[in-house]
Design a protein around this motif. Structure first.
Motif, PDB file in Angstrom:
ATOM      1  N   UNK A   1      -2.767  -8.636  -3.711  1.00  0.00           N
ATOM      2  CA  UNK A   1      -3.518  -7.472  -3.244  1.00  0.00           C
ATOM      3  C   UNK A   1      -4.303  -6.869  -4.408  1.00  0.00           C
ATOM      4  N   UNK A   2      -5.557  -6.474  -4.126  1.00  0.00           N
ATOM      5  CA  UNK A   2      -6.358  -5.758  -5.133  1.00  0.00           C
ATOM      6  C   UNK A   2      -6.674  -4.398  -4.521  1.00  0.00           C
ATOM      7  N   UNK A   3      -6.093  -3.339  -5.081  1.00  0.00           N
ATOM      8  CA  UNK A   3      -6.208  -2.014  -4.451  1.00  0.00           C
ATOM      9  C   UNK A   3      -6.982  -1.075  -5.356  1.00  0.00           C
ATOM     10  N   UNK A   4      -8.073  -0.502  -4.812  1.00  0.00           N
ATOM     11  CA  UNK A   4      -8.801   0.509  -5.568  1.00  0.00           C
ATOM     12  C   UNK A   4     -10.240   0.155  -5.859  1.00  0.00           C
ATOM     13  N   UNK A   5     -10.802  -0.844  -5.196  1.00  0.00           N
ATOM     14  CA  UNK A   5     -12.206  -1.178  -5.444  1.00  0.00           C
ATOM     15  C   UNK A   5     -12.824  -1.817  -4.206  1.00  0.00           C
ATOM     16  N   UNK A   6     -14.072  -1.434  -3.914  1.00  0.00           N
ATOM     17  CA  UNK A   6     -14.707  -1.953  -2.694  1.00  0.00           C
ATOM     18  C   UNK A   6     -15.740  -3.043  -2.997  1.00  0.00           C
ATOM     19  N   UNK A   7     -15.836  -3.431  -4.255  1.00  0.00           N
ATOM     20  CA  UNK A   7     -16.847  -4.424  -4.661  1.00  0.00           C
ATOM     21  C   UNK A   7     -16.585  -5.779  -3.985  1.00  0.00           C
ATOM     22  N   UNK A   8     -17.642  -6.391  -3.393  1.00  0.00           N
ATOM     23  CA  UNK A   8     -17.465  -7.702  -2.748  1.00  0.00           C
ATOM     24  C   UNK A   8     -16.948  -8.786  -3.709  1.00  0.00           C
ATOM     25  N   UNK A   9     -17.124  -8.527  -5.007  1.00  0.00           N
ATOM     26  CA  UNK A   9     -16.611  -9.450  -6.013  1.00  0.00           C
ATOM     27  C   UNK A   9     -15.115  -9.693  -5.813  1.00  0.00           C
ATOM     28  N   UNK A  10     -14.410  -8.640  -5.432  1.00  0.00           N
ATOM     29  CA  UNK A  10     -12.955  -8.764  -5.264  1.00  0.00           C
ATOM     30  C   UNK A  10     -12.600  -9.527  -3.977  1.00  0.00           C
ATOM     31  N   UNK A  11     -13.465  -9.426  -2.959  1.00  0.00           N
ATOM     32  CA  UNK A  11     -13.227 -10.231  -1.745  1.00  0.00           C
ATOM     33  C   UNK A  11     -13.261 -11.707  -2.138  1.00  0.00           C
TER      34      UNK A  11
ATOM     35  N   UNK B   1       0.843  -1.206   0.000  1.00  0.00           N
ATOM     36  CA  UNK B   1       0.000   0.000   0.000  1.00  0.00           C
ATOM     37  C   UNK B   1       0.878   1.256   0.000  1.00  0.00           C
ATOM     38  N   UNK B   2       1.983   1.211   0.763  1.00  0.00           N
ATOM     39  CA  UNK B   2       2.909   2.358   0.755  1.00  0.00           C
ATOM     40  C   UNK B   2       3.417   2.621  -0.658  1.00  0.00           C
ATOM     41  N   UNK B   3       3.787   1.551  -1.338  1.00  0.00           N
ATOM     42  CA  UNK B   3       4.323   1.672  -2.689  1.00  0.00           C
ATOM     43  C   UNK B   3       3.238   2.189  -3.653  1.00  0.00           C
ATOM     44  N   UNK B   4       2.030   1.665  -3.496  1.00  0.00           N
ATOM     45  CA  UNK B   4       0.894   2.090  -4.331  1.00  0.00           C
ATOM     46  C   UNK B   4       0.695   3.612  -4.219  1.00  0.00           C
ATOM     47  N   UNK B   5       0.771   4.106  -2.967  1.00  0.00           N
ATOM     48  CA  UNK B   5       0.530   5.536  -2.748  1.00  0.00           C
ATOM     49  C   UNK B   5       1.733   6.373  -3.204  1.00  0.00           C
ATOM     50  N   UNK B   6       2.928   5.878  -2.891  1.00  0.00           N
ATOM     51  CA  UNK B   6       4.147   6.634  -3.216  1.00  0.00           C
ATOM     52  C   UNK B   6       4.321   6.789  -4.731  1.00  0.00           C
ATOM     53  N   UNK B   7       3.971   5.753  -5.488  1.00  0.00           N
ATOM     54  CA  UNK B   7       4.190   5.783  -6.939  1.00  0.00           C
ATOM     55  C   UNK B   7       2.901   6.024  -7.728  1.00  0.00           C
ATOM     56  N   UNK B   8       1.834   6.426  -7.032  1.00  0.00           N
ATOM     57  CA  UNK B   8       0.550   6.739  -7.679  1.00  0.00           C
ATOM     58  C   UNK B   8       0.124   5.627  -8.625  1.00  0.00           C
ATOM     59  N   UNK B   9       0.221   4.380  -8.154  1.00  0.00           N
ATOM     60  CA  UNK B   9      -0.056   3.248  -9.049  1.00  0.00           C
ATOM     61  C   UNK B   9      -1.517   3.178  -9.468  1.00  0.00           C
TER      62      UNK B   9
ATOM     63  N   UNK C   1      -5.648   9.629   2.214  1.00  0.00           N
ATOM     64  CA  UNK C   1      -6.488   9.375   1.031  1.00  0.00           C
ATOM     65  C   UNK C   1      -7.223   8.064   1.187  1.00  0.00           C
ATOM     66  N   UNK C   2      -8.499   8.066   0.835  1.00  0.00           N
ATOM     67  CA  UNK C   2      -9.264   6.839   1.016  1.00  0.00           C
ATOM     68  C   UNK C   2      -9.188   5.967  -0.246  1.00  0.00           C
ATOM     69  N   UNK C   3      -8.675   4.737  -0.091  1.00  0.00           N
ATOM     70  CA  UNK C   3      -8.619   3.783  -1.212  1.00  0.00           C
ATOM     71  C   UNK C   3      -8.996   2.398  -0.677  1.00  0.00           C
ATOM     72  N   UNK C   4     -10.125   1.849  -1.117  1.00  0.00           N
ATOM     73  CA  UNK C   4     -10.504   0.516  -0.621  1.00  0.00           C
ATOM     74  C   UNK C   4      -9.588  -0.575  -1.184  1.00  0.00           C
ATOM     75  N   UNK C   5      -9.429  -1.668  -0.447  1.00  0.00           N
ATOM     76  CA  UNK C   5      -8.531  -2.729  -0.920  1.00  0.00           C
ATOM     77  C   UNK C   5      -8.842  -4.045  -0.224  1.00  0.00           C
ATOM     78  N   UNK C   6      -8.391  -5.118  -0.842  1.00  0.00           N
ATOM     79  CA  UNK C   6      -8.593  -6.448  -0.260  1.00  0.00           C
ATOM     80  C   UNK C   6      -7.427  -7.344  -0.709  1.00  0.00           C
ATOM     81  N   UNK C   7      -7.087  -8.333   0.115  1.00  0.00           N
ATOM     82  CA  UNK C   7      -5.955  -9.187  -0.278  1.00  0.00           C
ATOM     83  C   UNK C   7      -5.861 -10.449   0.550  1.00  0.00           C
ATOM     84  N   UNK C   8      -4.863 -11.255   0.204  1.00  0.00           N
ATOM     85  CA  UNK C   8      -4.626 -12.519   0.901  1.00  0.00           C
ATOM     86  C   UNK C   8      -3.134 -12.831   0.824  1.00  0.00           C
TER      87      UNK C   8
END
Ligand code: HAM
Length: 440
Positions: free
Chosen positions: A151-161, A108-116, A315-322
């Motif tokens: 990790x899936x970063x940027x969507x709150x859809x339960x589909x990604x869970x 997540x740090x990298x995602x934010x730092x590099x505006x991925x 900054x608010x960014x929803x995410x989910x992962x395993x």
């Protein structure tokens, strides 16, 4: 009087003896991955690469050392990981840094730092590498372990869970690992969790006198973790504790329902576990573990972490992962009688006799390898007999024999190890001839 032979032996012995030094051993809870383990690790890496590619995840790698604050903020100051298990130290420059105990906060740090998020929405990334936790070493609990994370970063859809659960299960399927159960729960959000925490706290307050030392502390610092305690006495108290499912807000309820529907649609074997809270504070809504039936060990764990980005950056960014624990997976595969099934079998055993032949052999082996042919050699062994014995042992279908005469004639002898038949081939046509014989 020692005879001449014995004298030489004593002199040699004396020569070999250096100053007495004690070999520094590997640290407790940190293991070497040895050549004998290679096939298991390759099997797991191969499965990981295949599944990551099939689900279209991109590779990401973050440093092993990060600012300590990343984990203190992200994982949570009152978790066991931060309170007891971090390898934190100051660098010569005075920075407080930690060996990463997990991979989600760094990604997540990298995602934010590099505006991925500008390049992919959501970002789907996978990583693999060592994690460090100063735990009490025991079966399935190392101080250095390896994780494969998604990790899936940027969507709150339960589909990604549901997708991250499916990816982890596909990983196990690729490894032919069976008897895995999904344990799943929701730990709510900022709206509903505080009410539940209050209820839980009130209940446990009334049982305070019976709690273990750690739980007394958890009651003040992190009440949700009370549900996680392994002590028998605390487990008995837990049996009558309020459960979060009765306190979820409409949004969290709908989210959980959707995830469970998707889980059922995909015929995934699951158990709702109202006590599952996980040991990291960044989770919201879905949390889950994939547990192996016979050992009871969690081979993977994950969940949604919609507030982590906000905690780290505002900054608010929803995410989910395993993330999957690779040592636990390999251990489980071995105990379940699985066999490692990733293997690049050596095709050629290269033997060279004489100094000139040995020197020239490196170039010939390079040419074979450039054509994708796996070549094994034992050029340190002097005699042809000793080298061929090894060729037999590793069961390479062909042996190449290169001696003084062959150097002079610019040829190589190709020996079929099964029939013993030998043919002489000119070096310029060797790759072609070898390929032809390997095909037939
Ligand atoms: P975690 O459950 O702490 O989650 O670790 C993931 C997996 O790593 C566990 O299920 C277990 O298999 C393995 N593991 C954990 N600690 C050890 C240990 N001391 N020794 C051996 N294996 C261990 C996380 O780390 C989260 N970052 C997962 C995640 C990804 N959540 C969202 N995205």
């Amino acid at each position: 009087m020692p005879n001449k032979k014995e004298k030489i032996k004593t002199v040699n012995k004396k020569k070999q003896r250096g100053p007495r030094v004690e070999l520094p051993q590997s640290l407790r809870g940190m293991s070497d991955i040895l050549p004998k383990d290679e096939l298991w690790w390759k099997t797991v890496w191969h499965a990981g690469e295949t599944v990551s590619e099939l689900h279209n995840f991109s590779f990401i790698e973050t440093p092993i050392v990060e600012p300590a604050a990343l984990f203190e903020l992200g994982v949570g100051a009152s978790t066991d990981i931060i309170e007891k298990e971090m390898y934190t130290f100051r660098t010569k420059g005075g920075e407080r840094v930690s060996l990463r105990p997990e991979g989600t906060a760094p990604v997540m740090r990298s995602f934010l730092e590099h505006h991925l998020g500008y390049f992919a929405s959501p970002l789907k990334a996978y990583y693999v590498g060592p994690m460090f936790r100063y735990e009490r070493p025991q079966a399935g609990r190392e101080r250095q372990h390896h994780q494969w994370g998604f990790e899936i970063i940027g969507d709150s859809d339960p589909l990604y869970d549901a997708q991250v659960i499916i990816i982890a299960l596909d990983f196990f399927k690729a490894l032919k690992l069976k008897d895995i159960t999904l344990k799943i729960n929701s730990i709510g959000c900022r709206v509903c969790r505080p009410t539940y925490k209050e209820k839980l706290k009130n209940y446990y307050q009334s049982e305070r006198a019976k709690l273990c030392r750690d739980c007394e502390r958890r009651l003040e610092m992190n009440p949700l973790r009370l549900l996680d305690c392994k002590e028998e006495g605390c487990r008995l108290i837990r049996a009558r504790a309020p459960i979060i499912l009765d306190y979820l807000c409409q949004g969290c309820n709908n989210h959980l329902k959707s995830v469970l529907e998707l889980v059922e649609d995909n015929s995934i074997n699951y158990e709702p576990d109202p006590y599952l809270v996980r040991g990291l504070d960044y989770y919201s809504r879905t949390v889950f573990e994939l547990v192996h039936a016979s050992s009871g060990l969690a081979l993977a764990g994950g969940g949604r972490y919609d507030y982590l980005s906000e905690i780290l950056s505002g900054r608010s960014v929803p995410a989910v992962g395993v993330a999957l624990g690779l040592e636990r997976i390999i251990d489980t595969m071995i105990k379940s009688g699985n066999v490692p099934h990733f293997r690049t079998k050596p095709k050629i055993f290269f033997t060279a006799v004489g100094e000139q032949a040995k020197k020239a052999s490196l170039r010939i082996m390079s040419e074979l390898r450039s054509s994708g042919i796996v070549v094994v050699e034992a050029l340190g062994k002097k005699s042809l007999k000793a080298q061929l014995k090894l060729a037999d042992k590793i069961k390479a279908p062909l042996a190449l024999i290169f001696g003084q005469r062959e150097v002079f004639e610019k040829t190589v002898i190709v020996r079929n190890m099964e029939s013993g038949a030998q043919e002489t081939v000119v070096i310029d046509r060797l790759v072609e001839e070898v390929k032809k014989r390997l095909k037939s």
